[in-house]
Design a protein around this motif. Structure first.
Motif, short mmCIF file in Angstrom:
data_model
loop_
_atom_site.label_atom_id
_atom_site.label_comp_id
_atom_site.label_asym_id
_atom_site.label_seq_id
_atom_site.Cartn_x
_atom_site.Cartn_y
_atom_site.Cartn_z
N SER A 44 0.86 -1.18 0.00
CA SER A 44 0.00 0.00 0.00
C SER A 44 0.90 1.22 0.00
O SER A 44 2.04 1.17 0.48
N SER A 45 0.39 2.33 -0.50
CA SER A 45 1.21 3.54 -0.59
C SER A 45 0.45 4.74 -0.03
O SER A 45 -0.79 4.75 0.01
N TYR A 46 1.19 5.77 0.38
CA TYR A 46 0.57 6.99 0.86
C TYR A 46 -0.30 7.62 -0.22
O TYR A 46 -1.41 8.08 0.03
N LYS A 78 -1.76 6.23 -3.01
CA LYS A 78 -2.93 5.49 -3.46
C LYS A 78 -3.89 5.15 -2.33
O LYS A 78 -5.13 5.23 -2.49
N ASP A 79 -3.34 4.77 -1.17
CA ASP A 79 -4.17 4.23 -0.09
C ASP A 79 -4.26 5.13 1.15
O ASP A 79 -5.06 4.88 2.04
N LYS A 106 1.04 3.51 4.34
CA LYS A 106 2.07 2.63 3.78
C LYS A 106 2.03 1.27 4.46
O LYS A 106 1.92 1.18 5.69
N GLU A 107 2.12 0.21 3.67
CA GLU A 107 2.18 -1.15 4.18
C GLU A 107 3.11 -1.95 3.27
O GLU A 107 3.15 -1.72 2.06
#
Length: 214
Positions: free
Chosen positions: A29-31, A33-34, A37-38
């Motif tokens: 996951s990204s800052y 897009k989502d 962050k993961e």
């Protein structure tokens, strides 16, 4: 209180045991897009600074998640072996130099200075290993665990793992590998903790090892 981190950082280009893959740290996951962050982790259970339980060698024996949490914390002593040459044995003479301290410790941590080779081919060289007398002493003692700043309890070229087998055959103990900076812990007893990831049926797990001196 002084706290010392004895743990190598897990990264994609880190040293791993020959024949295994380096860790994969993939964006999940990204800052942008989502909104957070993961990271998806892909790695072997014996990656980096890690801990072995008896179940690493013997089916049906204790896994890391079955140990009580107090197995992973106690008083530790660093056994300085940095003057040994490649291929030398770590003998009881080395342990006896510390007198009663070696008997009072919950963990014996062997400093070979090998962590200074981390990230080079020399890290996989012919590091000194404990001999049978030292192993017998550990097995008969009250120790919660032992640790090393090298990649294995056995030599790199001994795939049969005789020291691992002897240590874990009848002993409820843990073995920690790939420690670092043990020389910062001094010559006496200090508080030590090494908590592995709590994974079901764990044959081994990366761990965060720290020392603290009050």
């Amino acid at each position: 209180m002084k706290v010392i981190d004895l743990t190598h950082t897990i990264r994609e280009d880190m040293p791993v045991y020959p024949g295994t893959e380096t860790p994969g740290l993939s964006p999940a996951s990204s800052y942008e897009k989502d909104g957070f962050k993961e990271t998806l982790l892909h790695m072997y259970s014996h990656t980096g600074t890690h801990m072995d339980p008896p179940a690493h060698l013997y089916e049906g024996r204790t896994t890391l998640d079955q140990f009580p949490a107090d197995q992973f914390v106690g008083q530790a002593l660093v056994i300085d072996c940095r003057d040994l040459a490649e291929g030398d044995a770590i003998t009881m003479d080395r342990v006896r130099r510390y007198g009663a301290l070696a008997e009072e410790a919950d963990f014996l941590l062997f400093n070979l200075g090998w962590d200074k080779r981390w990230g080079t081919e020399a890290y996989f060289g012919n590091y000194p290993c404990v001999d049978d007398e030292v192993l017998d002493h550990i097995i008969k003692g009250h120790y919660k665990g032992i640790g090393f700043d090298v990649i294995g309890l056995d030599p790199m070229d001994d795939a049969d793992l005789p020291r691992h087998k002897k240590l874990f055959k009848d002993c409820e103990i843990v073995n920690i590998e790939n420690l670092k900076d043990l020389e910062l812990c001094g010559e006496g007893l200090f508080w030590f903790a090494c908590f592995p990831m709590k994974i079901e049926n764990s044959d081994g797990a990366p761990a965060r090892a720290v020392a603290w001196i009050e």
